[in-house]
Design a protein around this motif. Structure first.
Motif, mmCIF file in Angstrom:
data_model
loop_
_atom_site.group_PDB
_atom_site.id
_atom_site.type_symbol
_atom_site.label_atom_id
_atom_site.label_comp_id
_atom_site.label_asym_id
_atom_site.label_seq_id
_atom_site.Cartn_x
_atom_site.Cartn_y
_atom_site.Cartn_z
ATOM 1 N N UNK A 211 0.843 -1.198 0.000
ATOM 2 C CA UNK A 211 0.000 0.000 0.000
ATOM 3 C C UNK A 211 0.876 1.244 0.000
ATOM 4 N N UNK A 212 0.296 2.369 -0.399
ATOM 5 C CA UNK A 212 1.029 3.636 -0.476
ATOM 6 C C UNK A 212 0.723 4.535 0.714
ATOM 7 N N UNK A 213 0.320 3.966 1.812
ATOM 8 C CA UNK A 213 -0.130 4.743 2.969
ATOM 9 C C UNK A 213 0.926 5.738 3.428
ATOM 10 N N UNK A 214 0.469 6.950 3.671
ATOM 11 C CA UNK A 214 1.285 8.052 4.211
ATOM 12 C C UNK A 214 2.308 8.607 3.215
ATOM 13 N N UNK A 215 2.271 8.178 1.952
ATOM 14 C CA UNK A 215 3.177 8.735 0.948
ATOM 15 C C UNK A 215 2.467 9.876 0.225
ATOM 16 N N UNK A 216 3.133 11.010 0.149
ATOM 17 C CA UNK A 216 2.550 12.206 -0.455
ATOM 18 C C UNK A 216 2.972 12.274 -1.923
ATOM 19 N N UNK A 217 1.979 12.154 -2.809
ATOM 20 C CA UNK A 217 2.236 12.002 -4.247
ATOM 21 C C UNK A 217 1.579 13.133 -5.029
ATOM 22 N N UNK A 218 2.334 13.730 -5.953
ATOM 23 C CA UNK A 218 1.776 14.718 -6.865
ATOM 24 C C UNK A 218 1.528 14.101 -8.233
ATOM 25 N N UNK A 219 0.402 14.426 -8.844
ATOM 26 C CA UNK A 219 0.060 13.912 -10.172
ATOM 27 C C UNK A 219 -0.292 15.064 -11.100
ATOM 28 N N UNK A 220 0.305 15.085 -12.282
ATOM 29 C CA UNK A 220 -0.048 16.037 -13.337
ATOM 30 C C UNK A 220 -0.677 15.238 -14.463
ATOM 31 N N UNK A 221 -1.975 15.434 -14.659
ATOM 32 C CA UNK A 221 -2.733 14.625 -15.610
ATOM 33 C C UNK A 221 -2.833 15.250 -16.998
ATOM 34 N N UNK A 222 -2.149 16.355 -17.236
ATOM 35 C CA UNK A 222 -2.054 16.986 -18.558
ATOM 36 C C UNK A 222 -3.414 17.381 -19.138
ATOM 37 N N UNK A 223 -4.431 17.503 -18.269
ATOM 38 C CA UNK A 223 -5.800 17.762 -18.742
ATOM 39 C C UNK A 223 -6.197 16.757 -19.835
ATOM 40 N N UNK A 224 -5.720 15.542 -19.657
ATOM 41 C CA UNK A 224 -5.931 14.507 -20.667
ATOM 42 C C UNK A 224 -6.671 13.304 -20.133
ATOM 43 N N UNK A 225 -6.379 12.152 -20.740
ATOM 44 C CA UNK A 225 -7.155 10.943 -20.489
ATOM 45 C C UNK A 225 -7.007 10.399 -19.078
ATOM 46 N N UNK A 226 -5.914 10.723 -18.398
ATOM 47 C CA UNK A 226 -5.730 10.216 -17.031
ATOM 48 C C UNK A 226 -6.469 11.045 -15.991
ATOM 49 N N UNK A 227 -7.106 12.132 -16.411
ATOM 50 C CA UNK A 227 -7.721 13.063 -15.470
ATOM 51 C C UNK A 227 -8.773 12.413 -14.586
ATOM 52 N N UNK A 228 -9.503 11.441 -15.124
ATOM 53 C CA UNK A 228 -10.542 10.795 -14.329
ATOM 54 C C UNK A 228 -10.143 9.377 -13.898
ATOM 55 N N UNK A 229 -8.829 9.069 -13.990
ATOM 56 C CA UNK A 229 -8.385 7.717 -13.647
ATOM 57 C C UNK A 229 -7.277 7.689 -12.597
ATOM 58 N N UNK A 230 -6.216 8.458 -12.811
ATOM 59 C CA UNK A 230 -4.999 8.305 -12.006
ATOM 60 C C UNK A 230 -5.242 8.521 -10.514
ATOM 61 N N UNK A 231 -5.950 9.572 -10.166
ATOM 62 C CA UNK A 231 -6.175 9.862 -8.746
ATOM 63 C C UNK A 231 -6.919 8.715 -8.069
ATOM 64 N N UNK A 232 -7.870 8.123 -8.767
ATOM 65 C CA UNK A 232 -8.642 7.019 -8.194
ATOM 66 C C UNK A 232 -7.732 5.865 -7.795
ATOM 67 N N UNK A 233 -6.736 5.584 -8.640
ATOM 68 C CA UNK A 233 -5.817 4.485 -8.362
ATOM 69 C C UNK A 233 -4.967 4.797 -7.129
#
Length: 450
Positions: A170-192
């Motif tokens: 699990x990724x518990x307590x890890x602080x992660x930044x995501x740049x989704x490029x206003x593209x196809x990952x915008x509604x997917x990556x954060x959920x994962x």
């Protein structure tokens, strides 16, 4: 490369280079081609967030159903998700509507075979002949032979579930930044990442059809660097428009490109006995620093032409499990048939968590050499490269650099351009060497005033 299809599909400015008529004809041919020996071909389609993606999607659907194919629509989703669903759900082919990292006004059509790999060039050649009217007209489907289109968002959800099943911790307590490029990952990556327990900070995930890749994503990573530094995050990941690329940012805000990702993940796989053939597949553009670091680790490598298509072909042919490009197209053949940005970020997270090291610590053994490439417009690409005086200059530079640099002179596949690239241990040596080779091309009269 063909007239329309290049190494990454049929791509160009929407309704100028790639028109609705083109998309309709691509659909017509694919629907007929895969339906020749069955009642209805089964085709799945995904698209990115460009405004023109809807237009091209409807044109493809019209062509496919008119030829008798049944179409399943995944809607806005990533290229790797279409590849995954195509091979796992028994589709005859998959289609992704995207121009990847290009600006919003471009678009593209990528065609995948039943195994989720890029379509065989022979089939693309047949499509091109049909577009240009060089083959007999194909029949329209009639009566119950006409195809239909249905919603298949369930496929996108199944892909998300698959991604979530891959990490070992699990990724518990890890602080992660995501740049989704206003593209196809915008509604997917954060959920994962949320599902895996990370504290997730997301930017550029509000697509409006016109802002995909605009000053964001893997080609404009500055805002992710700033996010990681300003928020004190542990790590950051940037995707491109269709999320088949990933670049990372370490805890200090430094960019971790595809070469460094190959090193981190390849070394991790070796340490866990999972690096098949003890080999990583790279392209000829990978940095000399990567190869020196791999040599120290006793890891072998192979080099292909530029393009993830060629990396994948090498991996399939030789049974290698990891390969990729500096740009962030990374292929993990155990899990995917294409570059997959979200998957790549998960595999980096796995290496970080299992090693109990930061990303900066994992890449520390690699010294990336300065690299300079200039594009030279020439009257004849082959003559400019093969001229004896130019070849002599290249050999002079190679001898001078020795083991501390390399030279790569290659022609563009689409422009009257020769690309002159030099790596050396200083920027000054790169500039001096590149300019010396170009000067010989100029002396021989090859350079076009441009």
């Amino acid at each position: 490369m063909g007239k329309y299809f290049g190494t990454d599909g049929f791509r160009g400015e929407a309704n100028k280079v790639l028109t609705v008529e083109h998309a309709y004809k691509v659909g017509r041919y694919l629907g007929w081609y895969f339906g020749r020996n069955k009642d209805h071909a089964q085709v799945v389609i995904g698209k990115d967030t460009r405004r023109s993606s809807y237009m091209l999607e409807y044109a493809l659907v019209a062509g496919l159903t008119a030829s008798g194919a049944d179409v399943s629509l995944m809607h806005v989703t990533t290229t790797p998700s279409v590849a995954y669903i195509t091979r796992t759900d028994g589709f005859d082919c998959g289609i992704m509507i995207s121009a990847s990292h290009n600006p919003y006004y471009d678009n593209g059509i990528k065609v995948l075979d039943a195994n989720g790999h890029k379509m065989d060039a022979k089939v693309e050649d047949l499509i091109e002949k049909y577009i240009d009217g060089e083959v007999d007209e194909i029949p329209f489907a009639t009566k119950d032979g006409i195809g239909c289109a249905t919603d298949y968002s369930v496929g996108r959800n199944r892909y998300l579930g698959y991604l979530m099943s891959i990490p070992t911790r699990a990724f518990k307590n890890i602080r992660v930044g995501l740049d989704c490029a206003n593209g196809a990952s915008s509604n997917l990556a954060k959920s994962v990442f949320d599902a895996l327990g990370a504290k997730t900070y997301v930017i550029h995930s509000e697509p409006d059809g016109l802002n995909i890749n605009t000053n964001c994503g893997s080609t404009h990573i500055e805002s992710l660097q700033e996010l990681v530094k300003s928020k004190g995050l542990d790590i950051g990941f940037a995707y491109d428009g269709d999320a088949d690329r990933c670049l990372a940012v370490d805890e200090f805000g430094r960019v971790i490109d595809g070469d460094l990702i190959l090193y981190v993940c390849g070394k991790y796989l070796k340490e866990h006995g999972e690096l098949s053939n003890n080999t990583i597949v790279t392209t000829i553009m990978s940095n000399l620093g990567l190869y020196k670091a791999l040599d120290k680790e006793g890891i072998k490598y192979e080099k292909t032409a530029v393009g993830d298509k060629y990396v994948n072909e090498n991996m399939v042919k030789n049974g290698h499990c990891i390969g990729g490009e500096q740009s962030g197209h990374i292929i993990f053949s155990k899990h995917a048939t294409t570059g997959d940005g979200i998957l790549t970020s998960l595999k980096i997270m796995e290496a970080v968590i299992e090693s109990k090291k930061t990303l900066a610590q994992l890449v520390e053994p690699v010294t990336i050499y300065p690299q300079l490439m200039k594009n030279v417009y020439v009257r004849d690409k082959k003559e400019a490269q093969n001229d004896p005086k130019v070849q002599e200059a290249i050999k002079e530079v190679e001898a001078k650099l020795g083991d501390e640099g390399r030279v790569l002179v290659r022609e563009s596949g689409t422009e009257p351009v020769v690309r002159v690239m030099v790596e050396a241990n200083t920027n000054e040596k790169c500039l001096e060497s590149v300019d010396y080779i170009i000067s010989k091309m100029r002396e021989q009269g090859f350079i076009i005033k441009h």
